[in-house]
Design a protein around this motif. Sequence first.
Motif, PDB file in Angstrom:
ATOM      1  N   ALA A 492      -4.471 -18.129   7.407  1.00 46.18           N
ATOM      2  CA  ALA A 492      -5.434 -18.753   8.306  1.00 46.18           C
ATOM      3  C   ALA A 492      -4.534 -19.043   9.518  1.00 46.18           C
ATOM      4  CB  ALA A 492      -6.082 -19.996   7.660  1.00 46.18           C
ATOM      5  N   ASP A 521     -11.432 -20.202   8.264  1.00 47.23           N
ATOM      6  CA  ASP A 521     -10.674 -20.447   9.650  1.00 47.23           C
ATOM      7  C   ASP A 521     -11.536 -19.974  10.936  1.00 47.23           C
ATOM      8  OD1 ASP A 521     -10.046 -17.511  10.529  1.00 47.23           O
ATOM      9  OD2 ASP A 521      -8.989 -17.745   8.495  1.00 47.23           O
ATOM     10  N   VAL A 534      -7.401  -5.850   1.734  1.00 51.29           N
ATOM     11  CA  VAL A 534      -6.638  -6.890   1.921  1.00 51.29           C
ATOM     12  C   VAL A 534      -5.757  -7.261   0.703  1.00 51.29           C
ATOM     13  CG1 VAL A 534      -7.814  -7.597   4.127  1.00 51.29           C
ATOM     14  CG2 VAL A 534      -8.579  -8.535   1.692  1.00 51.29           C
ATOM     15  N   PHE A 539      -0.530  -4.002   1.754  1.00 54.35           N
ATOM     16  CA  PHE A 539      -1.180  -3.958   2.871  1.00 54.35           C
ATOM     17  C   PHE A 539      -1.104  -5.017   3.799  1.00 54.35           C
ATOM     18  CE2 PHE A 539      -5.262  -4.629   5.130  1.00 54.35           C
ATOM     19  CZ  PHE A 539      -5.457  -3.453   5.689  1.00 54.35           C
ATOM     20  N   THR A 541      -1.487  -5.928   8.432  1.00 56.62           N
ATOM     21  CA  THR A 541      -1.763  -5.617   9.901  1.00 56.62           C
ATOM     22  C   THR A 541      -0.896  -6.262  10.745  1.00 56.62           C
ATOM     23  OG1 THR A 541      -3.308  -7.450   9.905  1.00 56.62           O
ATOM     24  CG2 THR A 541      -4.303  -5.266   9.299  1.00 56.62           C
ATOM     25  N   GLY A 549       2.460  -7.982   3.154  1.00 64.55           N
ATOM     26  CA  GLY A 549       1.367  -7.476   2.602  1.00 64.55           C
ATOM     27  C   GLY A 549       1.511  -7.721   0.954  1.00 64.55           C
ATOM     28  N   LEU A 550       2.090  -8.981   0.640  1.00 64.73           N
ATOM     29  CA  LEU A 550       2.262  -9.284  -0.952  1.00 64.73           C
ATOM     30  C   LEU A 550       1.474 -10.494  -1.117  1.00 64.73           C
ATOM     31  CD1 LEU A 550       5.826  -8.320  -1.725  1.00 64.73           C
ATOM     32  CD2 LEU A 550       3.915  -7.308  -2.588  1.00 64.73           C
TER      33      LEU A 550
HETATM   34  P1  ADP Z   1       0.655 -10.583   4.951  1.00 64.89           P
HETATM   35  O1  ADP Z   1       0.038 -12.069   5.365  1.00 64.89           O
HETATM   36  O2  ADP Z   1       2.212 -10.534   4.600  1.00 64.89           O
HETATM   37  O3  ADP Z   1       0.275  -9.500   6.002  1.00 64.89           O
HETATM   38  P2  ADP Z   1      -1.298 -10.765   2.962  1.00 64.89           P
HETATM   39  O4  ADP Z   1      -1.291  -9.916   1.648  1.00 64.89           O
HETATM   40  O5  ADP Z   1      -1.307 -12.276   2.890  1.00 64.89           O
HETATM   41  O6  ADP Z   1      -0.133 -10.174   3.558  1.00 64.89           O
HETATM   42  O7  ADP Z   1      -2.488 -10.570   3.935  1.00 64.89           O
HETATM   43  C1  ADP Z   1      -2.961  -9.296   4.164  1.00 64.89           C
HETATM   44  C2  ADP Z   1      -3.768  -9.102   5.502  1.00 64.89           C
HETATM   45  O8  ADP Z   1      -4.808  -9.459   5.303  1.00 64.89           O
HETATM   46  C3  ADP Z   1      -3.111  -9.139   6.571  1.00 64.89           C
HETATM   47  O9  ADP Z   1      -2.043  -8.721   7.201  1.00 64.89           O
HETATM   48  C4  ADP Z   1      -4.410  -9.863   7.395  1.00 64.89           C
HETATM   49  O10 ADP Z   1      -4.591  -8.490   8.212  1.00 64.89           O
HETATM   50  C5  ADP Z   1      -5.401 -10.001   6.561  1.00 64.89           C
HETATM   51  N1  ADP Z   1      -5.618 -11.319   6.558  1.00 64.89           N
HETATM   52  C6  ADP Z   1      -5.193 -12.218   5.772  1.00 64.89           C
HETATM   53  N2  ADP Z   1      -5.956 -13.508   5.742  1.00 64.89           N
HETATM   54  C7  ADP Z   1      -6.696 -13.336   6.808  1.00 64.89           C
HETATM   55  C8  ADP Z   1      -7.421 -14.305   7.792  1.00 64.89           C
HETATM   56  N3  ADP Z   1      -7.451 -15.725   7.305  1.00 64.89           N
HETATM   57  N4  ADP Z   1      -7.803 -13.603   8.844  1.00 64.89           N
HETATM   58  C9  ADP Z   1      -7.880 -12.370   9.231  1.00 64.89           C
HETATM   59  N5  ADP Z   1      -7.119 -11.772   8.528  1.00 64.89           N
HETATM   60  C10 ADP Z   1      -6.564 -11.938   7.482  1.00 64.89           C
END
Ligand code: ADP
Length: 593
Positions: A492, A521, A534, A539, A541, A549-550
């Motif tokens: 967040a 958030d 997600v 995965f 972004t 992405g873990l």
């Molecule tokens: P990382 O944080 O390493 O990218 P995560 O598994 O924690 O890996 O998250 C995966 C993806 O989910 C993020 O790259 C993001 O695109 C999306 N994401 C996670 N939490 C949020 C959020 N609160 N708001 C927008 N996108 C989110």
Amino acid sequence: MRRLATAVLLTAACAAGAWIASRVAERIALQDLHHRANAALDLHTANLDGALDKFRMLGPLIAKRTDVVDYFRGDRSPEETAEADLMLGRLAGMSGVETIAFAELNGEVFASSDPAGATGRTVNIPDVRDDFVAALQGRLGRYHDAEDDTGAGYHFAAPVRDGTIVIGAVLVRASLDTVEQAWALTPDPVLASDADGFVVLANRYWWQGMTLHRDTDPGNQQSVLRLRSKDRAGTSAVTLAEGDKSPGEFIEHVKPLPLLGWTLHVFAGTGPVDRAMTSAAVIAALASLTLALAGWLVLERRRQLIARVRLERAAALRLERRVRDRTAALTAANTSLAREIGEHQATEKQLRQAQADLVQAAKLAALGQMSAALAHEFNQPLAAIRSNADNAGMLIDRDRAADAKENLGRIAGMVDRMARLGRNLKTFARRPGDRTSPVPLRTVIGEVVMLMSARTGKSGTEVAVDMPDEEIMVEAGPVRLQQVLVNLVTNALDACEGRNDTRITISATRDDEFATISVADTGPGIDAEILGQVFDPFFTTKAAGVGLGLGLSIAYNIVRDFNGTLVARNREDGGAVFEVRLPLARRTETAAE
Ligand code: ADP
């Protein structure tokens, strides 16, 4: 062509069978015929002999009687003649002969058993009548007359002697009617011929008075019964002259009758032989035909069977070949499959290796982040402690002990905070177990807020906690739950980065069975097309080196281990919200992991 040959063969087989059978039947039937003819000959001989022999001695016996000799001596009165007639009548009646008569030397008949029949009382043609002549010569005379009013007859004549001188003759005539009657019952021709071949007796009335002629004999006269001999299956047969009323072929059996000086001929018609031959031929032909047909059927069956077996063998061979081809194809497919599997296994191994490397990298990254946070956390109070200690030293030098004490109090407060931080880190570092226990949400959320406070303070994002007054106990592992919430808050914060007036709200609610912790958030939210991805491992972004992405994937698995769920959605007024739904704890005791 084949059928024609078979038909010809069948016909030939039938014809051969019929011919052989008819020949065999002919021989058997001929033998039978010979037996029958012989038996008939014996019977007729006995019949004829019997009919005449018994009368042979009648004449001589009467001639020997003295009263009879007396009749022949000298003159006779009419009474004596009548008396002699009477006596002869009685003798004829008793013996069964037809007539008995007394004749003088000149042939004159002076007494007879049939006085009315002895017309003129003279022996007819005395110089021709053999029997009478023989009697006058002192022998037993015999004579056969063919036909007269009373039918055929046979005569015996016996001499009557006065001492040694013949003075007359006793004439006896026996009828041959009984013999002829017996012969008439025989269907086959029978005849008796005398030494000259003259037919004396026959059961064919038109033969009477004819003379027998063999075909070798010359002459073509009337009144001749001509016999033509021919060969019939090894025995000789005869046919009667053409135009005779007894056509056909006969087996002739002949027997001499020495007593009478005659020969007896019995003719057995070969009609039964011909009929037996025909029957045998027909039966044999039918049997041969049946046999030949049966044989043909068996052969035909055999031929069909062989053809079928050949077809089946060909089909089996074809099948075998196909199976061989298929097997070869399958083996090839198997080999390539095995190769592919090998390649897949190698790829999988590489993938696992890559995953392990990534996990290791993630761990190192987390360690780095944590080290930075810890350095920050510890450096700030340490610097403050340092300056407070310096200040306290200076204040003691200036005898401002009270102020110095205040500084020392601040130092103690900061040491306490660091100790608390250390405690938290110890808990965090402990290896999480699989066991769950009742966990108070307020405590966990408070620790998360504290752990994240350094980063939140720096980012300028406001963190708000919204909880009911009463404690909510969930069934979970406290450290692992903390890890999940830290992850969500970190994400967040990442989402809010670079934005103004950002805010993170951590709230907790409960219903009868579940508690829900949501982390909302005011960031950009999650694009609809990636919302379903997600939670996938790796995965992200985020830029390379920043995100692995873990985080969400680990969080998702941890929550699932607690029998709970983790879902992500977008808020209506912007931003993302992650909801952790956990079962409420049924027990009251808490346990540290
Ligand atoms: P990382 O944080 O390493 O990218 P995560 O598994 O924690 O890996 O998250 C995966 C993806 O989910 C993020 O790259 C993001 O695109 C999306 N994401 C996670 N939490 C949020 C959020 N609160 N708001 C927008 N996108 C989110």
